[in-house]
Scaffold this active site. Structure first.
Site, PDB file in Angstrom:
ATOM      1  N   THR A 184      49.879  38.207  34.155  1.00  0.00           N
ATOM      2  CA  THR A 184      50.038  38.752  35.501  1.00  0.00           C
ATOM      3  C   THR A 184      50.874  37.803  36.345  1.00  0.00           C
ATOM      4  O   THR A 184      50.727  36.584  36.249  1.00  0.00           O
ATOM      5  CB  THR A 184      48.677  39.000  36.193  1.00  0.00           C
ATOM      6  N   GLU A 330      43.050  40.835  36.046  1.00  0.00           N
ATOM      7  CA  GLU A 330      41.948  39.916  35.722  1.00  0.00           C
ATOM      8  C   GLU A 330      40.620  40.640  35.576  1.00  0.00           C
ATOM      9  O   GLU A 330      39.639  40.059  35.153  1.00  0.00           O
ATOM     10  CB  GLU A 330      41.810  38.861  36.837  1.00  0.00           C
ATOM     11  N   LYS A 440      53.735  43.311  46.275  1.00  0.00           N
ATOM     12  CA  LYS A 440      53.602  44.322  45.230  1.00  0.00           C
ATOM     13  C   LYS A 440      54.482  45.523  45.553  1.00  0.00           C
ATOM     14  O   LYS A 440      54.237  46.249  46.503  1.00  0.00           O
ATOM     15  CB  LYS A 440      52.150  44.747  45.082  1.00  0.00           C
ATOM     16  N   TRP A 445      54.589  43.114  40.598  1.00  0.00           N
ATOM     17  CA  TRP A 445      54.578  41.929  41.443  1.00  0.00           C
ATOM     18  C   TRP A 445      55.958  41.306  41.631  1.00  0.00           C
ATOM     19  O   TRP A 445      56.761  41.266  40.705  1.00  0.00           O
ATOM     20  CB  TRP A 445      53.671  40.851  40.856  1.00  0.00           C
TER      21      TRP A 445
HETATM   22  P1  AMP Z   1      47.351  43.777  39.262  1.00  0.00           P
HETATM   23  O1  AMP Z   1      46.682  42.617  38.668  1.00  0.00           O
HETATM   24  O2  AMP Z   1      48.815  43.791  39.051  1.00  0.00           O
HETATM   25  O3  AMP Z   1      46.688  45.054  38.851  1.00  0.00           O
HETATM   26  O4  AMP Z   1      47.176  43.673  40.822  1.00  0.00           O
HETATM   27  C1  AMP Z   1      45.921  43.557  41.439  1.00  0.00           C
HETATM   28  C2  AMP Z   1      46.091  43.484  42.927  1.00  0.00           C
HETATM   29  O5  AMP Z   1      46.753  44.651  43.410  1.00  0.00           O
HETATM   30  C3  AMP Z   1      44.828  43.409  43.714  1.00  0.00           C
HETATM   31  O6  AMP Z   1      44.292  42.116  43.781  1.00  0.00           O
HETATM   32  C4  AMP Z   1      45.280  43.908  45.081  1.00  0.00           C
HETATM   33  O7  AMP Z   1      45.947  42.902  45.809  1.00  0.00           O
HETATM   34  C5  AMP Z   1      46.282  44.972  44.698  1.00  0.00           C
HETATM   35  N1  AMP Z   1      45.616  46.296  44.639  1.00  0.00           N
HETATM   36  C6  AMP Z   1      45.161  46.930  43.553  1.00  0.00           C
HETATM   37  N2  AMP Z   1      44.613  48.116  43.891  1.00  0.00           N
HETATM   38  C7  AMP Z   1      44.724  48.225  45.234  1.00  0.00           C
HETATM   39  C8  AMP Z   1      44.342  49.207  46.193  1.00  0.00           C
HETATM   40  N3  AMP Z   1      43.766  50.342  45.853  1.00  0.00           N
HETATM   41  N4  AMP Z   1      44.628  48.951  47.483  1.00  0.00           N
HETATM   42  C9  AMP Z   1      45.233  47.807  47.872  1.00  0.00           C
HETATM   43  N5  AMP Z   1      45.625  46.857  47.015  1.00  0.00           N
HETATM   44  C10 AMP Z   1      45.371  47.055  45.710  1.00  0.00           C
END
Ligand code: AMP
Length: 544
Positions: A184, A330, A440, A445
């Site tokens: 990630t 994670e 994001k 990312w």
């Molecule tokens: P990832 O590891 O790429 O899946 O990203 C995880 C991160 O995406 C989380 O810690 C949040 O910062 C953001 N994220 C995931 N789902 C949401 C959601 N429904 N609303 C706002 N942010 C989100």
């Protein structure tokens, strides 16, 4: 005293074996790179996973070895998931959208031995090949002729399977054995590897199938519009196999509203999952074509905040329920899902929408808490907001092969998500901010720090900061805030051109804004929170 229950390990190979026995005729439908549609079943996929497991062993792949994939969502990728983990090796999914330097870093850090690659990514791998010393060869996902891949040993997927038995004695091992690996970039510094286990994967599958999570059953036809290189497509391949749900793999055309609509209607899709950007494309297509969503009952929208207007449009115009969900790489990824409490039925439409817009309630298996600056737990009153921390059997306990103690975990094993949230008295969590310094965009990312490091290399800049600002299509896009050196001039275009070739094109900031000075903390760090507040309403050029 121990209970007298069998201590059978939770293994991924058992999930596929179960689906072969109980749901052997259920279809797995794939849209292939050339646009054709491929159909197979859990029964056939089981036989082919056995063949692949045998073939990988023939190539010398042993327990614990990393076998990487660079592939879209289709049946071969599904077979690889199960075969690699099934023989005790580790399925390492790679994100093809990353900049070549990042891919090289990740493949070398993971010390991948083999790489399974879609033909369309062969030119990319050929370019990287000289800098991938751990790779013994590539398996090209094709039944056709084999291309040259930068001098690497090359095997064809279908040729490897041919002649291998369709039955395999899957090894039995400790359920805590590593099964898959996903890096990630949602952290500072280099991308970090999250190493899932058989146990975490099987438990996550149980969890996500619960009625108030994704509620997946054998009556579902599931369209994961989340890439299989991103958190195992939110765990869908395993969860669907566990309950015998049909899977519809969208192939490479994931942001094409017309393709998604066709798949939903022709394959009787009842549940579709993806980030908000994907659904915008679908909703736009429906709007212009006047079509509807036929069989679709629900969407799970996560990865970024789901706009309330999207929830409303899905419901009012197309009769589709939107379940807002939150999770992380994670966390395998599921953390929360928003299904309504029964008493919410009496709320007004506006109140219902307000509730539904939160990221959702916990799922058993994920403990949550919010803490203040002093580390003390804050009340679940929907008002107090603080650092969101989580703990549970499908949440990472550390990153893969990172030196030193984890800075993301506290002494009690809680993982700091980097998100800032409130939790209300009913247990519904709402994200209100983020402490991690990343952006994001469309579910992927972008590292603000990496962009800042490049920006300050530009001679005219005294200081630079990158923040995410709202974008109607991509949810967030980078904005570069700069301070020019005294007496020096530079234009927006000149500064942006400087990023060319240094990062992936989609990382380049959308705009540059000039300030006389940046806000700093007492220790001299740029106050990103302040900047985010200042530019909260900023409208980017292509979003005007
Ligand atoms: P990832 O590891 O790429 O899946 O990203 C995880 C991160 O995406 C989380 O810690 C949040 O910062 C953001 N994220 C995931 N789902 C949401 C959601 N429904 N609303 C706002 N942010 C989100």
């Amino acid at each position: 005293m121990y209970g007298l229950m069998m201590d059978r390990p939770l293994l991924i190979s058992d999930v596929l074996r179960f689906s072969r026995q109980n749901h052997g005729g259920v279809e797995l439908v794939s849209t292939m790179g050339d646009g054709s549609v491929h159909r197979t079943t859990y029964g056939q996929a089981y036989g082919r996973a056995c063949q692949l497991g045998g073939a990988l062993r023939g190539l010398g792949v042993k327990a614990g070895d990393r076998v990487a994939t660079l592939a879209w969502n289709d049946y071969r990728h599904f077979e690889i998931y199960f075969a690699v983990s099934g023989i005790g090796a580790i399925c390492h999914t790679l994100n093809p959208r990353l900049f070549p330097e990042q891919l090289i870093y990740i493949i070398n850090h993971a010390a991948d031995r083999w790489l399974c690659v879609d033909p369309m990514f062969v030119p990319l791998v050929a370019k990287l090949a000289p800098r991938l010393p751990t790779l013994e060869g590539v398996i090209v996902l094709t039944g056709g002729d084999l291309p040259e891949v930068g001098g690497l040993r090359t095997e064809g997927y279908e040729a490897l399977l041919e002649g291998q038995p369709e039955e395999l004695e899957w090894p039995e091992f400790d359920e805590r054995t590593a099964s898959s690996l996903c890096y990630t970039s949602g952290t500072t510094g280099n991308p970090k590897g999250v190493l899932y286990s058989h146990r975490s994967t099987v438990l996550h599958s149980f969890g996500i199938c619960l009625p108030d999570a994704a509620g997946i059953s054998m009556r579902d036809s599931v369209l994961p519009v989340v890439p299989m290189f991103h958190v195992n497509a939110w765990g869908m391949p395993y969860a669907c196999a566990m309950v015998g749900a049909k899977i519809v793999f969208p192939g490479p055309k994931m942001a094409d509203g017309e393709v998604l609509h066709r798949l939903i209607v022709s394959e009787g899709v009842t549940l579709a999952l993806g980030v908000p950007t994907i659904w915008l494309a679908l909703l736009q297509y429906l709007e212009t074509s006047g079509k509807d969503l036929g069989p679709l009952e629900r969407t799970i929208v996560g990865g970024a905040a789901c706009p309330p207007s999207m929830i409303r449009t899905f419901k009012e115009r197309y009769g589709v329920r939107t379940l807002h969900a939150w999770g992380m790489t994670e966390m395998s990824p599921i953390g929360t899902v928003n299904t309504p409490r029964p008493e919410y039925v009496n709320l007004s439409p506006a109140e219902k929408l307000e509730k539904a817009s939160k990221q959702g309630h916990g799922v058993f298996g994920v403990e949550m808490k919010i803490t203040g600056d002093d580390g003390k737990e804050l009340p679940w009153d929907g008002e107090a907001f603080g650092d969101l921390k989580v703990r549970g059997p499908w949440i990472c306990s550390d990153y893969y092969e990172v030196e030193g103690a984890s800075t993301s975990h506290d002494d009690d094993g809680w993982f700091a998500t980097g998100d800032v949230a409130t939790i209300d008295a009913d247990g519904y969590m709402q994200i209100v901010d983020r402490t991690k310094d990343v952006i994001k965009s469309g579910g992927e990312w972008i590292s603000s720090i990496e962009l800042e490091n490049i920006a300050v290399g530009y001679p005219a800049l005294a200081e630079a900061a990158v923040i995410g600002v709202r974008h109607s299509k991509w949810t967030e896009r980078p904005l570069l805030v700069v301070v020019l050196k005294e007496g020096v001039a530079a234009t927006r275009e000149e500064i942006l051109a400087y990023f060319g070739g240094k990062v992936a094109d989609w990382w380049v900031p959308d705009d540059v804004t000039f300030l006389d000075e940046l806000p700093h903390t007492a220790t001299g760090k740029v106050q990103k929170m302040e900047l985010r507040k200042t530019f909260a309403g900023y409208v980017l050029p292509d979003d005007r």
